[in-house]
Design an enzyme around this catalytic site. Structure first.
Site, PDB file in Angstrom:
ATOM      1  CG  HIS A  57     -25.389  12.089  13.020  1.00 33.34           C
ATOM      2  ND1 HIS A  57     -25.825  11.531  14.214  1.00 33.34           N
ATOM      3  CD2 HIS A  57     -24.996  13.355  13.327  1.00 33.34           C
ATOM      4  CE1 HIS A  57     -25.707  12.417  15.187  1.00 33.34           C
ATOM      5  NE2 HIS A  57     -25.202  13.536  14.672  1.00 33.34           N
ATOM      6  N   PRO A  58     -25.468  11.874   8.025  1.00 29.15           N
ATOM      7  CG  PRO A  58     -25.563  13.292   6.161  1.00 29.15           C
ATOM      8  CD  PRO A  58     -25.760  13.279   7.650  1.00 29.15           C
TER       9      PRO A  58
END
Length: 545
Positions: A468-469
């Protein structure tokens, strides 16, 4: 054609949406560029193929981070989608929006138009939920959201054990209350993955005469003239080419690719660019900064329960007909996203919002699925939803070529450790609660890990990204030195240039990031359409106050 009104860089969770919505206007020519190949690999479309996707290098960027000082110098594996649909073509398909307060916090910080009241219509617009329309859910959108057609019995045991341990059962994590335990809704259509490529780039959309989709095209840089984006320089078929954008260049290359391309174009921190001999077009120090991600721990148990997904001779014989069942009916275990169960809860009761998320897999998962252990069991993932640590994306030269230097800086803020310890303890508790714990033996980390110090040591040696960057092209107000784009997603200081993807999130949301990225693109498309409907007048680029 080498000239278009709009060029979109990246055909992932945001880019595919933009290409669809912007090409709805027949007199706007749109070019969608994707570095990866077409999404023809069968493992993309069969949900259970998720187990194999980490091994398929042709559709995965397969990034590796810089050595992480707080994770004992480990370099982490960061898979990201490199195909039509981007990471929506290789993710676990969990449909999560976060909570209303996430977006209200954006608006409270000064980002007008990004409150929950503002963004909910765009979540609903994109959605085609098989449960039907409601106050919070939509039907008729391009992104199909459905209940899983197959849920493993061990996942149901996980839900039961969690309820016995004090969590309320939830039918909808995207309802009015996020806290609870249940089965994820997924981005699937009739038992197959519904990536943004499948949902928003169907054959009739691809056939639009004003939309051109180009795959296997690497964007080297954005061309800039007098503080205005004019096009992109690309490499396709080993040849350089210049594509002209008359009205907009939109970066939708993700939290790694978008800041990388900006910096390669001379837009970023001038000291960093000059050190790499990159000509500076604009000193914009926030480019690549503000990197946030959900760091993920796991605990796993071996069982003799052969109902779980596992490698054993009995399971091979039992499931021998599953491929045929899927092929003929789109039913059975091959419709599973494997990460079937989930939970949201508070690491401490004084919190306003749940800060821990679980993903439950009725299978033994090792090294992102790249290792295939023999036997049966289950794995529970737990992550801290609101990390305070901040990392960065820089550039580095490798064999003369510019590449992203990924520095997540996990656990650099000491407050990020306690929620993970709490998550670990909760997962161990429910794993030893009936019916989930019946006949289960802890495999990793094992009984030797008991004290908080031992748990923290285990986490530093074993945590990984949960994919989930966000945040590396931060949306911010005037005066915010890390702001890269304004509330209209325009790059500050460069006209006709936008960033539309997860990188614009100022703070990470409380959950999986695919659905919020789709929402951002839906909203951005309306912003662009409204701008282009006005008389064509070049407006001065916004600048920091």
């Amino acid at each position: 054609m080498t000239e278009f009104d709009i060029i979109i860089v990246g055909a992932g969770s945001a880019g595919a949406v933009l290409a669809n919505r912007l090409s709805e206007t027949p007199d706007i020519s749109v070019c969608l560029l994707e570095a990866g190949i077409k999404d023809t690999n069968l493992a993309i479309h069969v949900p259970f193929g998720l187990a194999a996707l980490a091994d398929i290098k042709s559709i995965n960027w397969g990034f590796t981070t810089h050595a992480e000082s707080q994770l004992n110098g480990r370099k982490l594996y960061w898979p990201r989608g490199k195909t039509l649909g981007g990471s929506s073509s290789i993710n676990a398909m969990c449909y999560i929006r976060g909570v209303a307060q996430n977006y209200d916090d954006w608006a409270t910080s000064g980002l007008t138009g990004w409150s929950w009241h503002d963004v909910l219509p765009y979540f609903k617009k994109s959605e085609d939920n098989t449960r039907g329309v409601s106050e919070l859910h939509g039907v008729g959108g391009c992104q199909t959201v459905s209940d899983l057609k197959h849920v493993n019995a061990v996942t149901q045991n996980f839900v039961s054990a969690s309820v016995s341990s004090g969590l309320a059962e939830s039918a909808d994590f995207n309802g009015t209350v996020q806290e609870g335990v249940g089965i994820y809704q997924v981005t699937q259509r009739n038992g197959s993955r519904c990536s943004t490529a499948k949902g928003f780039l169907s054959d009739d959309i691809k056939a639009r005469p004003n939309l051109r989709i180009m795959t296997e095209v690497e964007v080297k840089r954005i061309t800039v003239d007098n503080a205005k984006a004019t096009g992109v320089e690309v490499v396709a078929n080993n040849a350089k080419q210049l594509l002209v954008a008359k009205k907009r260049v939109i970066l939708s290359a993700g939290a790694i690719g978008s800041p990388q391309i900006l910096m390669q174009s001379g837009i970023g921190n001038q000291a960093h660019l000059k050190a790499l001999d990159i000509e500076v077009n604009l000193h914009l120090p926030g480019v690549g900064q503000n990197l946030q991600d959900h760091l993920d721990g796991t605990i796993s148990y071996r069982t003799q329960d052969r109902r779980s997904y596992g490698l054993s001779l009995p399971s091979i014989f039992k499931n021998a007909l599953e491929p045929i069942n899927y092929w003929l009916r789109k039913e059975g275990m091959f419709t599973s996203n494997i990460a079937e169960g989930g939970a949201f809860f508070k690491s401490t009761p004084t919190l306003d919002l749940p800060d821990i998320q679980l993903h439950f897999l009725p299978a033994l998962l090792v090294d992102h699925g790249r290792a295939k252990p023999w036997g049966h069991g289950f794995t529970i993932h737990f992550c801290n939803l609101y990390p305070k640590s901040r990392g960065e994306i820089l550039l580095t030269r490798v064999d003369g070529e510019l590449q992203a230097d990924i520095r997540p800086n996990y656990l650099s803020h000491e407050d990020d450790i306690a929620p993970l310890v709490a998550g670990f303890k909760w997962c161990r508790k429910i794993s030893n609660t009936s019916p989930l714990g019946d006949g289960a033996t802890e495999w990793t980390p094992g009984d030797a890990v008991q004290t908080d110090e031992q748990i923290i040591h285990y986490l530093r040696n074993n945590t990984e990204t949960v994919y989930h960057p966000v945040g590396t092209c931060k949306m911010g107000i005037d005066g915010d030195e890390l702001a890269v784009v304004d509330a209209a997603l325009q790059v500050r200081g460069i006209a006709n240039l936008m960033v539309v993807d997860a990188s614009v999130m100022p703070t990470i949301i409380g959950g999986n990031t695919n659905a919020p990225t789709i929402m951002i693109a839906e909203k951005a498309a309306d912003i662009i359409k409204a701008q282009l409907s006005k008389p064509l007048v070049d407006q001065a680029p916004s600048n920091l106050a």
